[in-house]
Motif scaffolding. Structure first.
Motif, PDB file in Angstrom:
ATOM      1  N   LYS A  21       0.832  -1.204   0.000  1.00 48.55           N
ATOM      2  CA  LYS A  21       0.000   0.000   0.000  1.00 48.55           C
ATOM      3  C   LYS A  21       0.867   1.255   0.000  1.00 48.55           C
ATOM      4  O   LYS A  21       0.559   2.233  -0.675  1.00 48.55           O
ATOM      5  N   VAL A  22       1.956   1.219   0.755  1.00 47.13           N
ATOM      6  CA  VAL A  22       2.885   2.356   0.779  1.00 47.13           C
ATOM      7  C   VAL A  22       3.566   2.494  -0.579  1.00 47.13           C
ATOM      8  O   VAL A  22       3.702   3.603  -1.102  1.00 47.13           O
ATOM      9  N   LEU A  23       3.984   1.393  -1.158  1.00 45.95           N
ATOM     10  CA  LEU A  23       4.605   1.451  -2.481  1.00 45.95           C
ATOM     11  C   LEU A  23       3.650   2.011  -3.511  1.00 45.95           C
ATOM     12  O   LEU A  23       4.065   2.731  -4.421  1.00 45.95           O
ATOM     13  N   ASP A  24       2.376   1.722  -3.368  1.00 44.50           N
ATOM     14  CA  ASP A  24       1.383   2.269  -4.290  1.00 44.50           C
ATOM     15  C   ASP A  24       1.359   3.798  -4.207  1.00 44.50           C
ATOM     16  O   ASP A  24       1.155   4.473  -5.209  1.00 44.50           O
ATOM     17  N   ILE A  25       1.591   4.337  -3.028  1.00 47.58           N
ATOM     18  CA  ILE A  25       1.601   5.791  -2.843  1.00 47.58           C
ATOM     19  C   ILE A  25       2.845   6.413  -3.463  1.00 47.58           C
ATOM     20  O   ILE A  25       2.776   7.429  -4.142  1.00 47.58           O
ATOM     21  N   ILE A  26       4.000   5.811  -3.262  1.00 44.78           N
ATOM     22  CA  ILE A  26       5.264   6.457  -3.648  1.00 44.78           C
ATOM     23  C   ILE A  26       5.920   5.883  -4.890  1.00 44.78           C
ATOM     24  O   ILE A  26       6.967   6.374  -5.307  1.00 44.78           O
TER      25      ILE A  26
END
Length: 137
Positions: A21-26
């Motif tokens: 989910k964090v990788l999806d943001i950044i």
């Protein structure tokens, strides 16, 4: 976690993995560059456009809006004519700087090894393909 042939459910899930989910943001190629542009404080839109090589106005606008929506960036408008707009990282956005700097450092130290591995892989794959083609003729 060891894989078991009797496991009925997946233990790795895109929908439940906080890391993904964090990788999806950044993971957008512009996001990291825009965050780096703001690492020293407020920055005007035009200055950011100049600092981030290759980004279009449309992509910069879309990316800062996405980051603002995610709570990582805040927009500051000064009511002048024309209005002056500056962007900065929020407190939450600032918490991303350290892990992103570590990832940037990892890239500086290790990316040449990634390139070397790709070259070796591509050479081996291309060589195997040519051998298979000559055998099939």
């Amino acid at each position: 976690m060891a894989h078991s042939s009797t496991t009925k459910q997946s233990d790795i899930s895109l929908s439940n993995c906080g890391y993904s989910k964090v990788l999806d943001i950044i993971s957008n190629k512009w996001t990291a560059l825009i965050i780096y542009a703001m690492e020293n404080g407020k920055i005007r839109y035009g200055e950011m456009l100049k600092r981030v090589e290759g980004i279009s106005k449309k992509m910069l606008t879309q990316t800062v809006r996405k980051l603002e929506r995610d709570g990582l960036v805040q927009r500051h408008i000064t009511p002048t004519v024309p209005p002056s707009v500056e962007y900065s990282l929020t407190t939450l956005g600032e918490t991303l700087l350290q892990p992103m700097k570590e990832l940037r450092q990892w890239g500086r130290v290790n990316y040449t090894q990634v390139v070397d591995a790709r070259v070796k892989y591509d050479f081996a794959y291309t060589t195997d393909s040519h051998e298979a083609d000559s055998i099939n003729r």
